[in-house]
Design an enzyme around this catalytic site. Structure first.
Site, PDB file in Angstrom:
ATOM      1  N   ASP A   1       1.309  -1.556  13.423  1.00  0.00           N
ATOM      2  CA  ASP A   1       1.515  -1.925  12.232  1.00  0.00           C
ATOM      3  C   ASP A   1       2.106  -3.415  12.365  1.00  0.00           C
ATOM      4  O   ASP A   1       3.145  -3.727  12.619  1.00  0.00           O
ATOM      5  CB  ASP A   1       2.740  -0.732  11.902  1.00  0.00           C
ATOM      6  CG  ASP A   1       3.019  -1.158  10.186  1.00  0.00           C
ATOM      7  OD1 ASP A   1       3.421  -2.269  10.137  1.00  0.00           O
ATOM      8  OD2 ASP A   1       3.280  -0.346   9.581  1.00  0.00           O
TER       9      ASP A   1
ATOM     10  N   ARG B   1       0.769  -1.092  -0.125  1.00  0.00           N
ATOM     11  CA  ARG B   1      -0.094   0.033  -0.007  1.00  0.00           C
ATOM     12  C   ARG B   1       0.895   1.371   0.088  1.00  0.00           C
ATOM     13  O   ARG B   1       1.745   1.356   0.846  1.00  0.00           O
ATOM     14  CB  ARG B   1      -0.868   0.007   1.292  1.00  0.00           C
ATOM     15  CG  ARG B   1      -1.963   1.095   1.348  1.00  0.00           C
ATOM     16  CD  ARG B   1      -2.971   0.821   2.399  1.00  0.00           C
ATOM     17  NE  ARG B   1      -2.195   1.419   3.745  1.00  0.00           N
ATOM     18  CZ  ARG B   1      -2.891   1.276   4.938  1.00  0.00           C
ATOM     19  NH1 ARG B   1      -4.238   0.934   4.988  1.00  0.00           N
ATOM     20  NH2 ARG B   1      -2.134   1.689   5.889  1.00  0.00           N
TER      21      ARG B   1
ATOM     22  N   THR C   1      -0.934   7.634  -1.031  1.00  0.00           N
ATOM     23  CA  THR C   1      -2.282   7.546  -1.374  1.00  0.00           C
ATOM     24  C   THR C   1      -3.058   6.391  -1.083  1.00  0.00           C
ATOM     25  O   THR C   1      -4.362   6.413  -1.248  1.00  0.00           O
ATOM     26  CB  THR C   1      -2.037   7.290  -3.155  1.00  0.00           C
ATOM     27  OG1 THR C   1      -1.459   5.942  -3.231  1.00  0.00           O
ATOM     28  CG2 THR C   1      -1.279   8.383  -3.773  1.00  0.00           C
TER      29      THR C   1
ATOM     30  N   ASP D   1       5.505  -4.206  10.789  1.00  0.00           N
ATOM     31  CA  ASP D   1       6.740  -3.866  11.771  1.00  0.00           C
ATOM     32  C   ASP D   1       6.734  -4.898  12.796  1.00  0.00           C
ATOM     33  O   ASP D   1       7.777  -5.188  13.473  1.00  0.00           O
ATOM     34  CB  ASP D   1       6.502  -2.296  12.259  1.00  0.00           C
ATOM     35  CG  ASP D   1       6.748  -1.497  11.105  1.00  0.00           C
ATOM     36  OD1 ASP D   1       7.427  -1.748  10.131  1.00  0.00           O
ATOM     37  OD2 ASP D   1       6.231  -0.286  11.345  1.00  0.00           O
TER      38      ASP D   1
END
Length: 211
Positions: free
Chosen positions: A202, A106, A110, A205
């Site tokens: 995340d 991703r 955007t 991560d």
């Protein structure tokens, strides 16, 4: 909140492990292990995935009809690198399934999905496919992966995630009239950075220890 074609796996053990994943103090090592355990445990829950066939089994004393799962008809396809721990759990549970890789990332600005890698079994169009990804946020990557598989002729697709946001669910269901979604939780919303709230942080991560 109710959605057609969405199954929330609310087994107490699933929810217990999900709570540990949400804890920001959970280490990357433990996070990876929990994702793997959840993949193994929660994949056994939705009956729609486990459609058994019967066959004759020859026993020393007699023949009998036994149930079996047609594992070789299935393929698992992670839609991003962060799905690797999720995939390992499924592979341990279903070692005979074929594995394809469909990489999507991703764009951080955007939030649009981009394909960066695709390696799928030659017989993918004849298989039932589990698309796996820990998070269903905007739904962009999942929708792109499902669309890619549909173009190859795949008829039966199930999207298996850990946590989903309402906007992502609506995007996937609106884009494809037949896909089924399986998740451990439907969270509240997305924040300004398109992360799920409360979510898991995340996931990439936390799996790879990159932050």
């Amino acid at each position: 909140m109710h959605y057609d074609r969405v199954t929330v796996v609310d087994h107490p053990m699933v929810q217990h492990k999900l709570s540990k994943l949400r804890n920001k103090n959970t280490s990357s090592k433990d996070f990876r292990a929990l994702v793997r355990e959840l993949a193994m445990f929660r994949a056994t829950r939705p009956r729609a995935i486990w459609r058994l066939r019967t066959s004759r089994l020859k026993r020393p004393s007699a023949r009998l009809r036994a149930s079996r799962w047609p594992a070789r008809r299935w393929s698992s396809s992670p839609s991003c690198a962060r799905a690797s721990a999720w995939l390992r759990g499924l592979q341990e549970l279903m070692p005979s399934t074929f594995v394809g890789h469909l990489g999507m990332y991703r764009d951080p600005e955007t939030h649009e999905p981009h394909e960066y890698y695709a390696k799928l079994p030659d017989s993918i169009s004849q298989r039932d496919v589990l698309v796996v990804d820990p998070m269903l946020a905007t739904g962009g990557s999942a929708t792109a992966a499902i669309h890619y598989l549909r173009k190859l002729g795949v008829k039966n697709i199930k999207l298996v995630v850990l946590v989903a946001a309402p906007v992502g669910i609506e995007a996937v269901l609106s884009a494809d009239p037949d896909v089924q979604i399986y998740t451990c939780a439907v969270d509240e919303c997305l924040n300004d950075h398109a992360y799920i709230v409360p979510g898991l942080g995340d996931a990439g991560d936390r799996i790879f220890g990159t932050k």
